[in-house]
Scaffold this motif. Structure first.
Motif, short mmCIF file in Angstrom:
data_model
loop_
_atom_site.label_atom_id
_atom_site.label_comp_id
_atom_site.label_asym_id
_atom_site.label_seq_id
_atom_site.Cartn_x
_atom_site.Cartn_y
_atom_site.Cartn_z
N ARG A 106 -12.84 13.21 12.95
CA ARG A 106 -12.44 11.98 12.27
C ARG A 106 -11.40 11.23 13.09
O ARG A 106 -10.54 11.83 13.72
CB ARG A 106 -11.85 12.28 10.89
CG ARG A 106 -12.84 12.88 9.94
CD ARG A 106 -12.25 13.13 8.57
NE ARG A 106 -11.00 13.88 8.66
CZ ARG A 106 -9.99 13.71 7.82
NH1 ARG A 106 -10.05 12.83 6.85
NH2 ARG A 106 -8.89 14.42 7.95
N SER A 108 -8.76 7.63 13.05
CA SER A 108 -8.11 6.63 12.20
C SER A 108 -7.42 5.61 13.09
O SER A 108 -7.31 5.78 14.29
CB SER A 108 -7.09 7.30 11.27
OG SER A 108 -6.04 7.85 12.03
N THR A 123 -4.33 3.99 8.81
CA THR A 123 -5.40 4.43 7.91
C THR A 123 -5.40 5.94 7.88
O THR A 123 -5.14 6.59 8.89
CB THR A 123 -6.78 3.91 8.36
OG1 THR A 123 -7.10 4.47 9.63
CG2 THR A 123 -6.79 2.39 8.47
N ASN A 124 -5.69 6.51 6.71
CA ASN A 124 -5.66 7.97 6.62
C ASN A 124 -6.69 8.56 5.67
O ASN A 124 -6.73 9.76 5.48
CB ASN A 124 -4.27 8.45 6.22
CG ASN A 124 -3.81 7.84 4.91
OD1 ASN A 124 -4.60 7.27 4.18
ND2 ASN A 124 -2.53 7.96 4.62
N ASN A 125 -7.50 7.75 5.05
CA ASN A 125 -8.46 8.27 4.09
C ASN A 125 -9.89 8.20 4.62
O ASN A 125 -10.82 7.83 3.92
CB ASN A 125 -8.34 7.55 2.75
CG ASN A 125 -8.53 6.05 2.89
OD1 ASN A 125 -8.54 5.51 3.99
ND2 ASN A 125 -8.67 5.37 1.77
N THR A 162 -6.40 -3.66 6.12
CA THR A 162 -5.25 -2.91 5.62
C THR A 162 -3.99 -3.75 5.80
O THR A 162 -3.75 -4.30 6.87
CB THR A 162 -5.08 -1.58 6.39
OG1 THR A 162 -6.23 -0.79 6.19
CG2 THR A 162 -3.87 -0.81 5.90
#
Length: 181
Positions: A106, A108, A123-125, A162
């Motif tokens: 993943r 981010s 971003t972290n989700n 964001t």
């Protein structure tokens, strides 16, 4: 003086960054080495450039003057993945793509402060089968738009935005995007 930045693949083994005045003239090397330099972004005052350098298994976010100065490493980015940097139009923040952690694939969006070197996750989700990439600041620098999805092979991604201060994310649109790299 306003410049345009060009990336050229001179010998198929490395890519170099050149600047060209918007008023004409020859392209002049800014970042040229035996590695791959790409994804450049001009600073708000047009005297520095931020870019990505790939060398072997290393990926770095670098900044330097537009006059082929000595580059300064700001952050580690993501290898084997197309990433770009973007420079805030009104602050020393530079957005880039990096791994969320070393245990997953993943990725981010993170921000690095050019002046202090402080790195902040934006971003972290990100879902475990997805990634965030291609960040772009809004014209006033308060938000960052980016793609979230599976970059290869289908390039199926959604556009998110964001807010930098609140970290609130909002989906702008669901869309399949085909990006030629």
């Amino acid at each position: 003086m306003k410049y345009s930045l060009l990336v050229e693949n001179g010998n198929k083994k490395d890519w170099d960054i050149y600047r060209k005045s918007l008023t004409g003239g020859a392209a002049i090397a800014v970042a040229a080495s035996n590695s791959v330099e790409y994804g450049p972004a001009l600073s708000p005052n047009d005297n520095e450039v931020a870019y990505i350098r790939l060398k072997g298994q290393q990926c770095k976010v670098l900044v330097q003057t537009l006059h082929q100065g000595q580059p300064t490493e700001l952050a580690d980015c993501t290898t084997k993945f197309p990433t770009l940097v973007d420079w805030s139009p009104n602050s020393p923040l530079i957005a880039f793509t990096a791994k969320v952690d070393n245990n997953t694939q993943r990725r981010s969006i993170k921000l690095v402060d050019r002046d202090t070197g402080l790195i902040t996750p934006l971003t972290n989700n990100v879902a475990k089968d997805s990634t965030d990439y291609y960040p772009r600041f809004s014209p006033n620098g308060s938000k960052v738009a980016f793609l979230r999805g599976v970059p290869k092979p289908e390039h199926l991604s959604n556009i998110f935005i964001t807010d930098i201060k609140s970290s609130q994310q909002r989906l702008l649109c669901l869309q399949t995007i085909y990006i030629l790299i």
